[in-house]
Design an enzyme around this catalytic site. Structure first.
Site, short mmCIF file in Angstrom:
data_model
loop_
_atom_site.label_atom_id
_atom_site.label_comp_id
_atom_site.label_asym_id
_atom_site.label_seq_id
_atom_site.Cartn_x
_atom_site.Cartn_y
_atom_site.Cartn_z
N GLY A 196 0.71 -1.34 0.05
CA GLY A 196 -0.01 -0.06 -0.04
C GLY A 196 0.66 1.47 0.15
O GLY A 196 0.32 2.52 -0.22
N ASP A 197 1.99 1.06 0.11
CA ASP A 197 2.97 2.27 0.20
C ASP A 197 4.44 1.61 0.12
O ASP A 197 5.27 2.00 0.94
CB ASP A 197 3.10 3.26 1.67
CG ASP A 197 3.79 4.47 1.35
OD1 ASP A 197 4.18 4.94 0.27
OD2 ASP A 197 3.52 5.34 2.27
N ALA A 198 4.61 1.12 -1.09
CA ALA A 198 6.03 0.28 -1.15
C ALA A 198 7.01 1.14 -1.53
O ALA A 198 7.82 0.80 -2.64
CB ALA A 198 5.52 -0.75 -2.17
#
Length: 271
Positions: A196-198
């Site tokens: 989701g926020d790589a």
């Protein structure tokens, strides 16, 4: 990329919120990260080998959901994902906080890894593949789908956000054109439980450069794997320079997909 470019390791004095000072219980408090929305992360070190990390976000910042992140961390940890154990969670009038136990590794955005970008980028790819392969889609209660994210994009557009708020590569687009492009997503390649926020700062590496752990999973949820890979490759371009996204794909063991990367980068910018 827009969001990651606005996040940073603090270089000047940072006011420590009173609740963080209280949670430290005498431990040394060091600010280690300021995200693009102003949330702060502090390192709490007791000097005897125990380290915790405390995230704090001011009230009125709906984009950061610390209770939701704690729930996602617990869910992923119970299924064997290498993520920080949750220790404390709370809210009060001026903000919310989340305290986690330290996990081994150092952030892939630190100078030592910027100096070894091929190694770091490949390890980020391997770490994402491990996460995607390990977490069961059919058991995941969290959603990060295109449909859900488009709702957020429409909210932002309605609030007046536009090209000036986007990454440079998207600023030539009119709002209507950008939104129209998002209306036709590419077919799903493979549904996984995405980070989701790589972005680069959210992967931890061991001293030998191998993958260690994932942090900052506040948006973890089911989506096409390219939703993660697009953000990771974009962040690698920003933090390491051109060309190293190839090592990300090599580490993940996938061929680059320019169409899906372009779509999910635009979705990231608008949503």
């Amino acid at each position: 990329m827009s969001n990651t470019a606005d996040a940073e390791i603090p270089t000047g004095p940072v006011a420590v919120p009173p609740i963080i000072a209280a949670l430290a219980r005498g431990d040394a408090v060091t600010p280690v990260w300021r995200n693009e929305l102003g949330g702060l992360t502090f390192r709490l070190d007791d000097g005897r080998g125990r380290v915790r990390y405390a995230k704090w976000v001011a009230a009125g910042t709906p984009e950061i959901d610390l209770p939701g992140e704690a729930e996602r961390l617990d869910w992923a940890a119970r299924r064997g994902a290498p993520v920080p154990p949750v220790l404390e969670l709370g809210t009060q009038a001026d903000g919310a906080w989340l305290v986690t136990e330290e996990v081994p590794g150092t952030s892939a955005v630190l100078p030592r890894w910027v100096a070894e970008p091929a190694t770091a980028a490949a390890s980020i790819g391997r770490g994402l593949r491990l996460l995607h392969d390990a977490l069961p889609v059919e058991e995941c209660p969290f959603d990060w789908s295109v449909e859900r994210r488009l709702l957020r994009a429409d909210e932002r557009i309605a609030d007046g956000e536009g090209p000036g708020d986007w990454a440079p590569e998207h600023r030539h687009l009119e709002v209507a054109e950008a939104r129209a492009r998002l209306g036709t997503p590419p077919p799903i390649d493979r549904l996984v439980v995405c980070h989701g926020d790589a972005c680069v700062p959210n992967t931890l590496l061991h001293d030998d450069g191998t993958f260690a752990a994932h942090v900052d999973l506040g948006s973890l949820g089911v989506a096409d794997r390219w939703a993660d890979l697009a953000v990771a490759s974009w962040s690698i371009l920003h933090d390491y320079g051109p060309g190293y996204d190839a090592f990300l794909c090599e580490g993940y063991a996938v061929e680059p997909d320019p169409e899906r990367m372009a779509y999910y980068r635009l979705l990231w910018d608008l949503a």
